[in-house]
Design a protein around this motif. Structure first.
Motif, PDB file in Angstrom:
ATOM      1  N   GLY A  51       0.768  -1.114   0.024  1.00 58.72           N
ATOM      2  CA  GLY A  51       0.072  -0.013  -0.099  1.00 58.72           C
ATOM      3  C   GLY A  51       0.843   1.222  -0.019  1.00 58.72           C
ATOM      4  N   CYS A  52       0.126   2.277  -0.156  1.00 50.76           N
ATOM      5  CA  CYS A  52       1.076   3.697   0.028  1.00 50.76           C
ATOM      6  C   CYS A  52       1.067   4.218   1.583  1.00 50.76           C
ATOM      7  CB  CYS A  52      -0.259   4.583  -0.616  1.00 50.76           C
ATOM      8  SG  CYS A  52       0.665   6.392  -0.878  1.00 50.76           S
ATOM      9  N   SER A  53       2.099   4.853   1.505  1.00 55.77           N
ATOM     10  CA  SER A  53       2.594   5.477   3.055  1.00 55.77           C
ATOM     11  C   SER A  53       1.528   6.459   3.374  1.00 55.77           C
ATOM     12  CB  SER A  53       3.884   6.045   2.926  1.00 55.77           C
ATOM     13  OG  SER A  53       4.749   5.100   2.428  1.00 55.77           O
ATOM     14  N   ASP A  54       0.751   7.025   2.516  1.00 51.27           N
ATOM     15  CA  ASP A  54      -0.347   7.952   3.036  1.00 51.27           C
ATOM     16  C   ASP A  54      -1.150   7.704   4.223  1.00 51.27           C
ATOM     17  OD1 ASP A  54      -2.131  10.198   0.968  1.00 51.27           O
ATOM     18  OD2 ASP A  54      -2.787   9.555   3.144  1.00 51.27           O
ATOM     19  N   SER A  55      -0.993   8.826   5.194  1.00 51.69           N
ATOM     20  CA  SER A  55      -1.373   8.565   6.703  1.00 51.69           C
ATOM     21  C   SER A  55      -2.740   8.211   6.746  1.00 51.69           C
ATOM     22  CB  SER A  55      -1.077   9.764   7.595  1.00 51.69           C
ATOM     23  OG  SER A  55      -1.702  10.753   7.015  1.00 51.69           O
ATOM     24  N   GLY A 106      -4.004   1.048  -3.926  1.00 48.98           N
ATOM     25  CA  GLY A 106      -3.897   2.591  -4.204  1.00 48.98           C
ATOM     26  C   GLY A 106      -5.033   3.270  -3.495  1.00 48.98           C
ATOM     27  N   HIS A 107      -5.124   4.365  -3.794  1.00 47.16           N
ATOM     28  CA  HIS A 107      -6.184   5.194  -2.998  1.00 47.16           C
ATOM     29  C   HIS A 107      -6.412   6.449  -3.639  1.00 47.16           C
ATOM     30  CE1 HIS A 107      -3.470   8.270  -1.061  1.00 47.16           C
ATOM     31  NE2 HIS A 107      -2.533   7.315  -1.428  1.00 47.16           N
ATOM     32  N   SER A 108      -7.357   7.167  -3.584  1.00 44.04           N
ATOM     33  CA  SER A 108      -8.110   8.292  -4.196  1.00 44.04           C
ATOM     34  C   SER A 108      -7.279   9.379  -3.819  1.00 44.04           C
ATOM     35  CB  SER A 108      -9.447   8.579  -4.023  1.00 44.04           C
ATOM     36  OG  SER A 108      -9.787   8.500  -2.734  1.00 44.04           O
ATOM     37  N   GLN A 109      -6.851  10.417  -4.317  1.00 40.58           N
ATOM     38  CA  GLN A 109      -6.084  11.570  -4.050  1.00 40.58           C
ATOM     39  C   GLN A 109      -4.730  11.236  -3.757  1.00 40.58           C
ATOM     40  OE1 GLN A 109      -7.682  14.362  -4.395  1.00 40.58           O
ATOM     41  NE2 GLN A 109      -9.892  13.338  -4.236  1.00 40.58           N
ATOM     42  N   CYS A 110      -4.342  10.266  -4.392  1.00 40.99           N
ATOM     43  CA  CYS A 110      -2.789   9.932  -4.032  1.00 40.99           C
ATOM     44  C   CYS A 110      -1.658  11.018  -4.362  1.00 40.99           C
ATOM     45  CB  CYS A 110      -2.302   8.584  -4.877  1.00 40.99           C
ATOM     46  SG  CYS A 110      -0.664   8.088  -4.195  1.00 40.99           S
ATOM     47  N   GLY A 111      -1.061  11.575  -3.396  1.00 41.47           N
ATOM     48  CA  GLY A 111      -0.102  12.469  -3.437  1.00 41.47           C
ATOM     49  C   GLY A 111       1.113  12.182  -4.616  1.00 41.47           C
TER      50      GLY A 111
HETATM   51 ZN   LIG Z   1      -0.553   7.764  -2.032  1.00 40.18          ZN
END
Ligand SMILES: [Zn+2]
Length: 209
Positions: free
Chosen positions: A49-53, A102-107
């Motif tokens: 997954g992404c590191s997004d908090s 993945g996820h929406s609004q991925c930086g």
């Molecule tokens: Zn992301």
């Protein structure tokens, strides 16, 4: 070890609980149950997954200690250390489901899109090593979709980036390729919606699931 189909069902059920605000709060498990895990682990799914908090894998799937083998890196990219981590879990624990989340609004995806469109440049070579892994999927997407609005582009780029990571995991490792062909390993792609809390599995899901 449960098979990939059952693992997928378990993740879907967990995410349904989470999205409906009915998490079983396994993340707050007792010391006694943690102590049981000291002797060994048997995670039933591997999550890249992404590191997004805002996308903690254990919480969005309502799972606890010992359930998920989680690899998090900005943009859920596949580099050698990610492949090695997946190989380790698949071989050592017999885990048969791999989910690229993945996820929406991925930086990371948005930053890559900005760079490909020539609006920014990435100075750090370390950060660039991430952008460069996302770039091919974004470039392919742009080549095929002139004039799409930027919200839609990011949405599509997130999906394209997940598909690329799924492909790289399936074909970037002789071990994973063999486990897929002969031993029931399944690699699927999914997207988490920040807006709804729902995970949709959209890539490589076995028929009828
Ligand atoms: Zn992301």
């Amino acid at each position: 070890m449960i098979d990939a189909i059952e693992a997928l069902a378990r993740l879907r059920e967990g995410n349904r609980r989470f999205a409906a605000n009915r998490s079983a709060a396994k993340a707050l498990e007792s010391r006694a149950s943690r102590t049981q895990l000291v002797a060994g682990q048997e995670p039933f799914a591997i999550i890249l997954g992404c590191s997004d908090s805002r996308v903690p894998a254990e919480l969005v799937f309502d799972q606890g200690f010992g359930d998920l083998f989680v690899i998090r890196v900005a943009g859920n990219i596949v580099a050698p250390s990610q492949i090695g981590s997946v190989e380790f879990a698949a071989a050592r624990f017999g885990t048969r489901l791999v989910v690229v989340l993945g996820h929406s609004q991925c930086g990371a995806v948005a930053a890559t899109l900005e760079e490909v469109l020539g609006r920014t440049t990435t100075e750090s070579k370390n950060l660039r090593s991430i952008v460069d892994r996302i770039r091919p999927a974004v470039e392919d997407l742009l080549a095929g979709s002139r004039g799409t609005d930027s919200e839609a582009l990011i949405r599509e780029a997130v999906l394209a980036n997940v598909r690329a990571s799924v492909r790289q995991l399936r074909h970037g490792s002789a071990l994973l390729e063999r486990l897929t062909l002969t031993d029931g390993l399944v690699v699927v792609g999914a997207k988490y919606s920040l807006e709804t809390g729902v995970v949709s599995f959209f890539e490589g899901v076995p028929d009828g699931r």
